[in-house]
Motif scaffolding. Sequence first.
Motif, mmCIF file in Angstrom:
data_model
loop_
_atom_site.group_PDB
_atom_site.id
_atom_site.type_symbol
_atom_site.label_atom_id
_atom_site.label_comp_id
_atom_site.label_asym_id
_atom_site.label_seq_id
_atom_site.Cartn_x
_atom_site.Cartn_y
_atom_site.Cartn_z
ATOM 1 N N TYR A 294 -11.777 1.140 6.845
ATOM 2 C CA TYR A 294 -12.710 -0.159 6.507
ATOM 3 C C TYR A 294 -12.373 -0.365 4.946
ATOM 4 O O TYR A 294 -12.813 0.507 4.071
ATOM 5 N N PHE A 295 -11.868 -1.569 4.679
ATOM 6 C CA PHE A 295 -11.687 -1.937 3.211
ATOM 7 C C PHE A 295 -12.698 -2.865 2.563
ATOM 8 O O PHE A 295 -12.640 -3.871 3.419
ATOM 9 N N TYR B 33 -12.777 -5.807 5.278
ATOM 10 C CA TYR B 33 -11.610 -5.645 6.089
ATOM 11 C C TYR B 33 -11.575 -4.552 6.998
ATOM 12 O O TYR B 33 -12.047 -3.557 6.494
ATOM 13 N N ARG B 34 -11.075 -4.511 8.227
ATOM 14 C CA ARG B 34 -10.807 -3.243 9.151
ATOM 15 C C ARG B 34 -9.377 -3.187 9.055
ATOM 16 O O ARG B 34 -8.713 -4.221 9.629
ATOM 17 N N GLN B 35 -8.632 -1.834 9.170
ATOM 18 C CA GLN B 35 -7.469 -1.604 9.279
ATOM 19 C C GLN B 35 -7.049 -0.612 10.371
ATOM 20 O O GLN B 35 -7.653 0.458 10.565
ATOM 21 N N LEU C 216 -4.494 -5.404 9.130
ATOM 22 C CA LEU C 216 -5.928 -5.756 8.533
ATOM 23 C C LEU C 216 -6.581 -6.996 8.780
ATOM 24 O O LEU C 216 -6.007 -8.058 9.045
ATOM 25 N N GLU C 217 -7.603 -6.635 9.449
ATOM 26 C CA GLU C 217 -8.665 -7.864 10.149
ATOM 27 C C GLU C 217 -9.663 -8.095 9.303
ATOM 28 O O GLU C 217 -10.293 -7.205 8.709
ATOM 29 N N PHE D 256 -8.689 -4.350 -4.041
ATOM 30 C CA PHE D 256 -9.253 -3.657 -2.954
ATOM 31 C C PHE D 256 -9.748 -2.438 -3.398
ATOM 32 O O PHE D 256 -9.319 -1.522 -4.387
ATOM 33 N N LEU E 127 -4.477 -0.489 -1.623
ATOM 34 C CA LEU E 127 -3.680 -1.948 -1.247
ATOM 35 C C LEU E 127 -3.620 -2.743 -2.739
ATOM 36 O O LEU E 127 -4.860 -2.991 -3.270
ATOM 37 N N TYR F 27 2.219 -6.004 3.405
ATOM 38 C CA TYR F 27 1.488 -6.817 4.100
ATOM 39 C C TYR F 27 1.698 -8.380 3.754
ATOM 40 O O TYR F 27 1.555 -8.441 2.504
ATOM 41 N N GLN G 161 0.893 -1.167 -0.019
ATOM 42 C CA GLN G 161 0.074 0.006 -0.183
ATOM 43 C C GLN G 161 1.015 1.259 0.052
ATOM 44 O O GLN G 161 1.596 1.406 0.980
ATOM 45 N N GLY H 32 -11.079 2.291 0.411
ATOM 46 C CA GLY H 32 -11.568 2.377 2.016
ATOM 47 C C GLY H 32 -12.195 3.668 2.284
ATOM 48 O O GLY H 32 -12.425 4.413 1.543
#
Lengths: 109, 118
Positions: free
Chosen positions: B90-91, B35-37, B43-44, B109, A44, A86, A38, B112
Amino acid sequence: AQRVTQPEKLLSVFKGAPVELKCNYSYSGSPELFWYVQYSRQRLQLLLRHISRESIKGFTADLNKGETSFHLKKPFAQEEDSAMYYCALSGGATNKLIFGTGTLLAVQP
Amino acid sequence: DAGVIQSPRHEVTEMGQEVTLRCKPISGHDYLFWYRQTMMRGLELLIYFNNNVPIDDSGMPEDRFSAKMPNASFSTLKIQPSEPRDSAVYFCASSRPTAGRMGNSPLHFGNGTRLTVT
């Protein structure tokens, strides 16, 4: 359980120095490993994947199943490489990606 | 193709308010991910869909979070009520089906949504 570990939150190097961003994973089957990048103010995006075995922007990564690692390497860092990196893992046929916490690479002039 | 489109780009709201984030995946992509960053946790994965059906929502933090995908071109992530700790980027991402021996398809992606809850 699937897990990706990136031990370094920040890696600072000088231009022209070698770079290694560490990534270790935990997965019981045969994983697919990816590196996503990113850049500032950009979305990303995929950098490379182990299945392709290719070099992108001078970066390479080799999957080491014995050490469960997928470290990202570049012999000579450039300022434009500064970004958030990442490591990610996918297992099975679900396309589900688990990401590490990321490493911010800062290349100093 | 404009890629994955998310809206809004920024959202500032007060604690207790409802927040709705929107996503339009790339046409032809069967998978959609939220995903949440955050700085602390990276990144979750919150939830993902396949062919509009939720497959895994184990990453959704609490009942305050919900996600829907009413059709192949639209998904929402809703937080009700919002709290300051929900502040994050939030992605949304989408991908094609897996390609067999070619491996899992990469994720594409969106830009966001930066959520700030005060």
